[in-house]
Scaffold this motif. Structure first.
Motif, PDB file in Angstrom:
ATOM      1  N   LEU A  86      -5.681  -0.736   3.189  1.00  0.00           N
ATOM      2  CA  LEU A  86      -5.244  -0.477   1.820  1.00  0.00           C
ATOM      3  C   LEU A  86      -6.411  -0.512   0.842  1.00  0.00           C
ATOM      4  O   LEU A  86      -6.426   0.234  -0.144  1.00  0.00           O
ATOM      5  CB  LEU A  86      -4.168  -1.496   1.425  1.00  0.00           C
ATOM      6  N   PHE A 172       2.938   2.116   0.970  1.00  0.00           N
ATOM      7  CA  PHE A 172       1.848   3.040   1.300  1.00  0.00           C
ATOM      8  C   PHE A 172       2.371   4.219   2.123  1.00  0.00           C
ATOM      9  O   PHE A 172       2.030   5.377   1.865  1.00  0.00           O
ATOM     10  CB  PHE A 172       0.781   2.266   2.073  1.00  0.00           C
ATOM     11  N   GLU A 284       0.055  -0.645  -4.008  1.00  0.00           N
ATOM     12  CA  GLU A 284       0.804   0.501  -3.482  1.00  0.00           C
ATOM     13  C   GLU A 284       2.244   0.469  -3.989  1.00  0.00           C
ATOM     14  O   GLU A 284       2.806   1.496  -4.355  1.00  0.00           O
ATOM     15  CB  GLU A 284       0.785   0.486  -1.951  1.00  0.00           C
TER      16      GLU A 284
END
Length: 326
Positions: A86, A172, A284
């Protein structure tokens, strides 16, 4: 196919990634040995043999310590890999170049998406493995010690489905899917049925169909302001709040941030202490909610900007008075 074989095949396929796993086959052998011990105990003692002896060397000395160590390794590996993925996805400019030179760039958009799905699958199948082996333990011992161990593991943050990085990876996955029509058409591996953002009566939640008929639902309502999470953070206990709401409950300003919270400050839900310093910003999830609830987001953004300016002004006025000795 039995779960044990499916799990062994899955982990064998992940061998090159050097991912830790739950020793499902080994733990089953331990329980078989314990069953034999219980059977011999049944014929040597007059009391009820349907429960495990209070001091069982197999359970107390082998099974639970081994499982706890494996769960710790799995959660640690998952959190580390998810955070790196991420960080890479959200990086820009110089930071992204730095990731490239360090060999952390996975190559392209599709590879990032696939890595995210693989990590979610890894978390899910290991969570199922833990659930099944504890269920088997309770079945053999006619006890609830397995469930008690699971509760203990949750309090120690060893339950992988409680990890904030799992929530981030689910968000995500949806973000990547919605911004890439081609990848959305690809079949998702059988262990991971996909994620979706569900809006019910204006309240959002993350839903994920998991392997073995398990469904994971994460409520995205802040339990402090009772509204949709805005600028969400996850405390180390696993509970989600709006960042500003978390700052209020931690008795700190937005300028100081959650890292300035006193160690004695507790989560307003579970009352666990020391949960603010290691809080994780859910970037996210923040992007997903901002795109899914645009009108609410704009309204909340205007309010939070005014509140941030107000708190910043009060903070600097306080600092000036302190410097001037007033």
């Amino acid at each position: 196919m039995k779960f044990c074989k499916k799990y062994e095949e899955y982990m064998q396929g992940q061998k090159q990634k050097k991912l830790p796993s739950v020793g499902f086959k080994k733990l089953k052998k331990i329980l078989k040995r314990c069953r034999r011990d219980l059977h011999s105990h049944e014929h040597s003692t007059p009391h009820d043999s349907s429960t495990c002896p209070k001091k069982c060397p197999v359970c107390d000395g082998t099974f639970f310590p081994s499982l706890l160590n494996e769960m710790s390794a799995v959660v640690g590996c998952f959190n580390e890999r998810a955070q790196k993925l991420l960080d890479l996805h959200l990086a820009s400019g110089f930071s992204r170049c730095l990731f490239w030179f360090k060999g952390r760039l996975y190559g392209n958009h599709g590879a990032l998406s696939q890595e995210g799905k693989d990590l979610v699958t890894y978390a899910i199948i290991n969570a199922v493995a833990v659930r099944k082996i504890l269920k088997k333990y309770d079945k053999i011992h006619y006890s609830k010690q397995g469930q008690a161990f699971k509760s203990q593991a949750q309090s120690m943050h060893m339950e992988i489905l409680q990890s904030p990085w799992l929530c981030e990876l689910m968000a995500f996955h949806i973000n990547m899917r919605e911004t890439d029509e081609a990848s959305a058409k690809k079949a998702i591996i059988a262990l991971f049925g996909g994620c979706s953002l569900v809006l019910k009566d204006g309240k959002p939640s993350l839903s994920c169909e998991l392997f073995d008929s398990i469904k994971l639902d994460l409520d995205l309502t802040c339990s402090i302001c009772l509204d949709t999470l805005f600028d969400p953070v996850s405390l180390t206990c696993g509970h989600f709040f709006c960042y500003m709401c978390a700052c209020k409950t931690a008795s700190v300003t937005i300028v100081d941030g959650l890292k300035a919270a006193n160690h004695t400050e507790k989560c307003p839900l579970c009352r666990e202490g020391g949960v603010y310093e290691g809080a994780v910003h859910l970037e996210e999830l923040n992007m997903l909610l901002s795109r899914s609830c645009p009108e609410y987001w704009e309204e909340r953004l205007q309010y939070e900007r005014k509140e941030r300016v107000k708190q910043a002004k009060e903070h600097w006025e306080s600092q000036c008075r302190t410097l001037m000795g007033v």
